[in-house]
Design an enzyme around this catalytic site. Structure first.
Site, mmCIF file in Angstrom:
data_model
loop_
_atom_site.group_PDB
_atom_site.id
_atom_site.type_symbol
_atom_site.label_atom_id
_atom_site.label_comp_id
_atom_site.label_asym_id
_atom_site.label_seq_id
_atom_site.Cartn_x
_atom_site.Cartn_y
_atom_site.Cartn_z
ATOM 1 C CG HIS A 53 -3.057 3.745 2.131
ATOM 2 N ND1 HIS A 53 -3.555 3.380 0.905
ATOM 3 C CD2 HIS A 53 -3.093 2.634 2.912
ATOM 4 C CE1 HIS A 53 -3.875 2.093 0.938
ATOM 5 N NE2 HIS A 53 -3.606 1.620 2.141
ATOM 6 C CG ASN A 84 -6.476 -0.521 1.435
ATOM 7 O OD1 ASN A 84 -5.832 -0.103 0.479
ATOM 8 N ND2 ASN A 84 -5.918 -0.943 2.557
ATOM 9 C CB CYS A 140 -0.949 0.006 1.188
ATOM 10 S SG CYS A 140 -2.069 -1.381 1.152
HETATM 11 N N1 ACO Z 1 -18.135 -8.349 9.965
HETATM 12 C C1 ACO Z 1 -18.599 -8.600 11.196
HETATM 13 N N2 ACO Z 1 -17.795 -8.909 12.214
HETATM 14 C C2 ACO Z 1 -16.465 -8.958 11.974
HETATM 15 C C3 ACO Z 1 -15.921 -8.703 10.706
HETATM 16 C C4 ACO Z 1 -16.828 -8.386 9.680
HETATM 17 N N3 ACO Z 1 -16.427 -8.123 8.421
HETATM 18 N N4 ACO Z 1 -14.573 -8.820 10.763
HETATM 19 C C5 ACO Z 1 -14.282 -9.147 12.040
HETATM 20 N N5 ACO Z 1 -15.410 -9.226 12.776
HETATM 21 C C6 ACO Z 1 -15.559 -9.558 14.183
HETATM 22 C C7 ACO Z 1 -14.411 -10.358 14.717
HETATM 23 O O1 ACO Z 1 -14.570 -11.735 14.442
HETATM 24 C C8 ACO Z 1 -14.480 -10.038 16.186
HETATM 25 O O2 ACO Z 1 -15.479 -10.818 16.757
HETATM 26 P P1 ACO Z 1 -15.294 -11.420 18.254
HETATM 27 O O3 ACO Z 1 -15.192 -10.217 19.132
HETATM 28 O O4 ACO Z 1 -16.556 -12.212 18.426
HETATM 29 O O5 ACO Z 1 -14.033 -12.216 18.197
HETATM 30 C C9 ACO Z 1 -14.948 -8.580 16.217
HETATM 31 O O6 ACO Z 1 -15.550 -8.333 14.927
HETATM 32 C C10 ACO Z 1 -13.829 -7.594 16.436
HETATM 33 O O7 ACO Z 1 -12.774 -7.939 15.573
HETATM 34 P P2 ACO Z 1 -11.445 -7.100 15.537
HETATM 35 O O8 ACO Z 1 -10.554 -7.639 14.480
HETATM 36 O O9 ACO Z 1 -10.878 -7.023 16.906
HETATM 37 O O10 ACO Z 1 -12.047 -5.688 15.105
HETATM 38 P P3 ACO Z 1 -11.354 -4.287 15.034
HETATM 39 O O11 ACO Z 1 -12.100 -3.296 15.784
HETATM 40 O O12 ACO Z 1 -9.871 -4.368 15.281
HETATM 41 O O13 ACO Z 1 -11.549 -3.917 13.499
HETATM 42 C C11 ACO Z 1 -10.328 -3.909 11.430
HETATM 43 C C12 ACO Z 1 -10.998 -4.749 12.505
HETATM 44 C C13 ACO Z 1 -11.398 -3.085 10.706
HETATM 45 C C14 ACO Z 1 -9.637 -4.832 10.440
HETATM 46 C C15 ACO Z 1 -9.305 -2.942 12.095
HETATM 47 O O14 ACO Z 1 -8.436 -3.653 12.924
HETATM 48 C C16 ACO Z 1 -8.500 -2.208 11.069
HETATM 49 O O15 ACO Z 1 -9.012 -1.391 10.349
HETATM 50 N N6 ACO Z 1 -7.183 -2.426 11.023
HETATM 51 C C17 ACO Z 1 -6.340 -1.794 10.043
HETATM 52 C C18 ACO Z 1 -6.462 -2.586 8.816
HETATM 53 C C19 ACO Z 1 -6.000 -1.853 7.625
HETATM 54 O O16 ACO Z 1 -6.436 -0.756 7.367
HETATM 55 N N7 ACO Z 1 -5.132 -2.481 6.892
HETATM 56 C C20 ACO Z 1 -4.633 -2.001 5.719
HETATM 57 C C21 ACO Z 1 -3.576 -0.937 5.992
HETATM 58 S S1 ACO Z 1 -2.103 -1.234 5.180
HETATM 59 C C22 ACO Z 1 -2.588 -1.563 3.686
HETATM 60 O O17 ACO Z 1 -3.338 -0.795 3.188
HETATM 61 C C23 ACO Z 1 -2.219 -2.825 3.029
#
Ligand code: ACO
Length: 323
Positions: A250, A280, A113
């Site tokens: 980004h 993204n 990215c």
């Molecule tokens: N729909 C519903 N529930 C979901 C989903 C979904 N799509 N995905 C995960 N969950 C659930 C999980 O299973 C978890 O459930 P549990 O509590 O029963 O175990 C709960 O939601 C919370 O999951 P987390 O992973 O802890 O959620 P978080 O608040 O951290 O959000 C996310 C997840 C959106 C991926 C966040 O961590 C994030 O945005 N991280 C950065 C990711 C990113 O932007 N990456 C790219 C940047 S670098 C590049 O661009 C390559």
């Protein structure tokens, strides 16, 4: 003194739109969860016969048209992609041929990215050193091909697309108000290799593999490293946050972008946001956001813009330009 100036910009998005509601038909997720955690409403998905080179070529043609130059004037083409058409040769060379560039150098950059900001920084340095006069920098991706569509923690976050800019060498005086790229900075830290990676590859599994991510870990690094990169690039340009007209981060997650604006003490009205519409698109996200903001007339002559990105590696960086 030679400066490189952005003289054209263009984007391309595949026709097919996949909404959060579409996704929730086959996946245990919901529009409310996706939009609440990421700000994403929809993403574009490439058609089966559409390759990364096709997306990149379309964006390149739009940027060339916007700049008013001919493809034969381009002597450097850098394509940022982590989803190339083939393992080799560089997808950039296919685009070079299709554009009819005729000569010059074309190669790919793989910084996930952060690919666009890395390629932008390399092109700027080629121009400043006199090795190139007119550079085409493209970010193009077909992430839909490396997503595990059963993994709801990752597949809802990404989309396909391409964006491109034309940079041109301009001789001039040392007038501090000249338009052009004022600074760039890039870093990587391979200790975080496994925070965001693809679980396949030529030398490991002989398959393309699927994207895997420690979401929370990446989130934390993104906020911290993109804040420091923006401040460093501004410092290198002898500017500060009060001078910034537009921050084009980004487009990974609206919560990450909001947290960066808060840490930088930047008014949210100065953020360019497309993550809601594009999701993204990895290396395509910055040029796509830039072309959207140019098209709607938000960016004007003299504006100070900051570009910044982080991706797998981890690799991150930022750049400052006067429009
Ligand atoms: N729909 C519903 N529930 C979901 C989903 C979904 N799509 N995905 C995960 N969950 C659930 C999980 O299973 C978890 O459930 P549990 O509590 O029963 O175990 C709960 O939601 C919370 O999951 P987390 O992973 O802890 O959620 P978080 O608040 O951290 O959000 C996310 C997840 C959106 C991926 C966040 O961590 C994030 O945005 N991280 C950065 C990711 C990113 O932007 N990456 C790219 C940047 S670098 C590049 O661009 C390559």
């Amino acid at each position: 003194m030679i400066l490189s100036r952005i003289i054209g910009c263009g984007g391309y998005l595949p026709q097919k739109v996949l909404t959060n509601d579409d996704l929730s038909k086959n996946l245990d997720t919901s529009h409310d969860w996706i939009v609440g955690r990421s700000g994403i409403n929809q993403r574009h998905i490439a058609a089966d016969d559409e390759l990364t080179s096709d997306l990149g070529l379309a964006a390149a043609r739009n940027a060339i048209k916007d700049s008013g130059i001919s493809p034969q004037e381009i002597d450097l083409l850098i394509l940022a992609t982590s989803t190339p058409d083939n393992t080799f040769p560089a997808t950039a060379t296919k685009i070079q041929s299709k554009l009819g560039m005729g000569c010059g150098l074309a190669f790919d950059v793989q910084a996930v990215c952060a690919g666009f900001i890395c390629a932008f920084s390399i092109a700027n340095n080629f121009i400043k050193s006199g090795q190139a006069k007119t550079a085409l920098v493209i970010g193009a991706e077909t992430y839909s091909r490396i997503l595990d569509w059963k993994d709801r923690g990752t597949c809802v976050l990404f989309g396909d697309g391409a964006g491109a800019v034309i940079l041109r060498s301009e001789e001039g005086n040392d007038n501090k108000d000249r338009a052009g790229i004022l600074s760039t900075c890039m870093y990587s830290n391979g200790d975080y290799y496994k925070a965001l990676y693809v679980d396949g590859g030529v030398s490991t599994t002989q398959t393309a593999g699927y994207l895997r991510m420690e979401g929370r870990e990446v989130f934390k690094h993104a906020v911290e490293k993109l804040t420091s990169a923006a401040n460093e690039a501004l410092n290198l340009a002898s500017l500060n946050i009060e001078n910034v007209d537009w921050l084009i981060p980004h487009q990974a997650n609206l919560r990450i972008i909001d947290a960066i604006a808060k840490k930088l003490e930047l008014d949210k009205k100065k953020l360019i946001i497309t993550v809601d519409q594009h999701a993204n698109t990895s290396s395509a996200s910055i040029p796509l956001a830039l072309s959207a903001a140019i098209k709607d007339g938000r960016i004007n002559a003299g504006d100070i813009i900051v570009l910044e990105a982080i991706g797998g590696g981890l690799v991150w960086g930022a750049g400052v330009a006067r429009w």
